[in-house]
Design a protein around this motif. Sequence first.
Motif, PDB file in Angstrom:
ATOM      1  N   MET A  69      20.788   2.182 -40.000  1.00 29.02           N
ATOM      2  CA  MET A  69      21.106   2.179 -41.435  1.00 29.02           C
ATOM      3  C   MET A  69      21.767   3.484 -41.875  1.00 29.02           C
ATOM      4  SD  MET A  69      17.795   0.250 -43.099  1.00 29.02           S
ATOM      5  CE  MET A  69      16.528   1.248 -42.301  1.00 29.02           C
ATOM      6  N   GLY A  70      21.976   4.399 -40.929  1.00 29.81           N
ATOM      7  CA  GLY A  70      22.620   5.668 -41.250  1.00 29.81           C
ATOM      8  C   GLY A  70      21.655   6.743 -41.697  1.00 29.81           C
ATOM      9  N   GLY A  71      20.364   6.520 -41.504  1.00 32.75           N
ATOM     10  CA  GLY A  71      19.362   7.493 -41.919  1.00 32.75           C
ATOM     11  C   GLY A  71      18.924   8.388 -40.781  1.00 32.75           C
ATOM     12  N   THR A  72      18.057   9.330 -41.107  1.00 32.26           N
ATOM     13  CA  THR A  72      17.478  10.244 -40.132  1.00 32.26           C
ATOM     14  C   THR A  72      15.985   9.953 -40.031  1.00 32.26           C
ATOM     15  OG1 THR A  72      19.085  11.949 -40.727  1.00 32.26           O
ATOM     16  CG2 THR A  72      17.098  12.675 -39.554  1.00 32.26           C
ATOM     17  N   PRO A  73      15.506   9.577 -38.846  1.00 31.71           N
ATOM     18  CA  PRO A  73      14.079   9.281 -38.686  1.00 31.71           C
ATOM     19  C   PRO A  73      13.215  10.522 -38.894  1.00 31.71           C
ATOM     20  CG  PRO A  73      15.351   8.473 -36.804  1.00 31.71           C
ATOM     21  CD  PRO A  73      16.267   9.337 -37.611  1.00 31.71           C
ATOM     22  N   ASP A  74      12.094  10.341 -39.605  1.00 33.35           N
ATOM     23  CA  ASP A  74      11.127  11.424 -39.747  1.00 33.35           C
ATOM     24  C   ASP A  74      10.571  11.755 -38.367  1.00 33.35           C
ATOM     25  OD1 ASP A  74      11.521  11.454 -42.447  1.00 33.35           O
ATOM     26  OD2 ASP A  74       9.555  10.638 -42.969  1.00 33.35           O
ATOM     27  N   ARG A  75      10.340  13.028 -38.112  1.00 34.37           N
ATOM     28  CA  ARG A  75       9.912  13.474 -36.787  1.00 34.37           C
ATOM     29  C   ARG A  75       8.436  13.826 -36.674  1.00 34.37           C
ATOM     30  NH1 ARG A  75      13.323  11.227 -33.678  1.00 34.37           N
ATOM     31  NH2 ARG A  75      15.450  11.666 -34.236  1.00 34.37           N
ATOM     32  N   ASP A  76       7.701  13.767 -37.780  1.00 27.83           N
ATOM     33  CA  ASP A  76       6.262  14.060 -37.672  1.00 27.83           C
ATOM     34  C   ASP A  76       5.466  13.016 -38.445  1.00 27.83           C
ATOM     35  OD1 ASP A  76       6.094  14.800 -40.403  1.00 27.83           O
ATOM     36  OD2 ASP A  76       6.502  16.884 -39.941  1.00 27.83           O
ATOM     37  N   SER A  77       4.176  13.120 -38.370  1.00 28.77           N
ATOM     38  CA  SER A  77       3.299  12.127 -38.992  1.00 28.77           C
ATOM     39  C   SER A  77       2.938  12.482 -40.432  1.00 28.77           C
ATOM     40  CB  SER A  77       2.031  11.955 -38.156  1.00 28.77           C
ATOM     41  OG  SER A  77       1.358  13.184 -38.049  1.00 28.77           O
ATOM     42  N   GLY A  78       3.311  13.659 -40.875  1.00 27.21           N
ATOM     43  CA  GLY A  78       3.049  14.050 -42.248  1.00 27.21           C
ATOM     44  C   GLY A  78       1.575  14.241 -42.548  1.00 27.21           C
ATOM     45  N   ALA A  79       1.249  14.203 -43.826  1.00 30.73           N
ATOM     46  CA  ALA A  79      -0.126  14.436 -44.276  1.00 30.73           C
ATOM     47  C   ALA A  79      -1.078  13.359 -43.763  1.00 30.73           C
ATOM     48  CB  ALA A  79      -0.170  14.487 -45.800  1.00 30.73           C
ATOM     49  N   TRP A  80      -0.612  12.104 -43.650  1.00 29.38           N
ATOM     50  CA  TRP A  80      -1.470  11.034 -43.151  1.00 29.38           C
ATOM     51  C   TRP A  80      -1.906  11.341 -41.721  1.00 29.38           C
ATOM     52  CZ3 TRP A  80      -4.878   7.750 -44.323  1.00 29.38           C
ATOM     53  CH2 TRP A  80      -5.255   6.748 -43.429  1.00 29.38           C
ATOM     54  N   GLY A  81      -1.027  11.907 -40.930  1.00 22.43           N
ATOM     55  CA  GLY A  81      -1.370  12.250 -39.554  1.00 22.43           C
ATOM     56  C   GLY A  81      -2.463  13.297 -39.484  1.00 22.43           C
TER      57      GLY A  81
END
Length: 154
Positions: A69-81
């Motif tokens: 879709m032309g986006g950039t995948p997030d590379r970490d799990s963030g606060a939920w992780g």
Amino acid sequence: MQTTDTKSETLEECIETCNKMLRGERSAVETYDMAIEKFSTDPAIGKLRSIREDHAESIADLEKNVISMGGTPDRDSGAWGDFATLVQGTANLFGDKSAVASLKQGEEKGLSDYESALQESDLMASCLDLYANTLLPRVRRHIAELDALGESID
């Protein structure tokens, strides 16, 4: 017919939703890594590794979708992780049954997230298809497998 602005908003919404799901899948892998350490000598290890690999596949599927879709995948799990890791670490201290119950809660959170995403009418067909036909069935299978594993623990 959708206007260009509406198509752009839909695309951005899909990318954002996929990245939310991606963070959840990354969190699942981190959580299963902790559980696998706890169960390292247990016969359940094979099932946990299999579920962890499913989550790794889900990460790859979501990354491909975001990129397409032309986006950039997030590379970490963030606060939920961070939260999931804390919960799983605590559950691991209380025994096998507690650790499995914690994993199941994480899977149920993922199930809820995917089901909620499927209710979003503005998501693109590729996102809806990925969620409904690939990712959601995996999570449902994981819940059933964890139920069986929990019942087998004394």
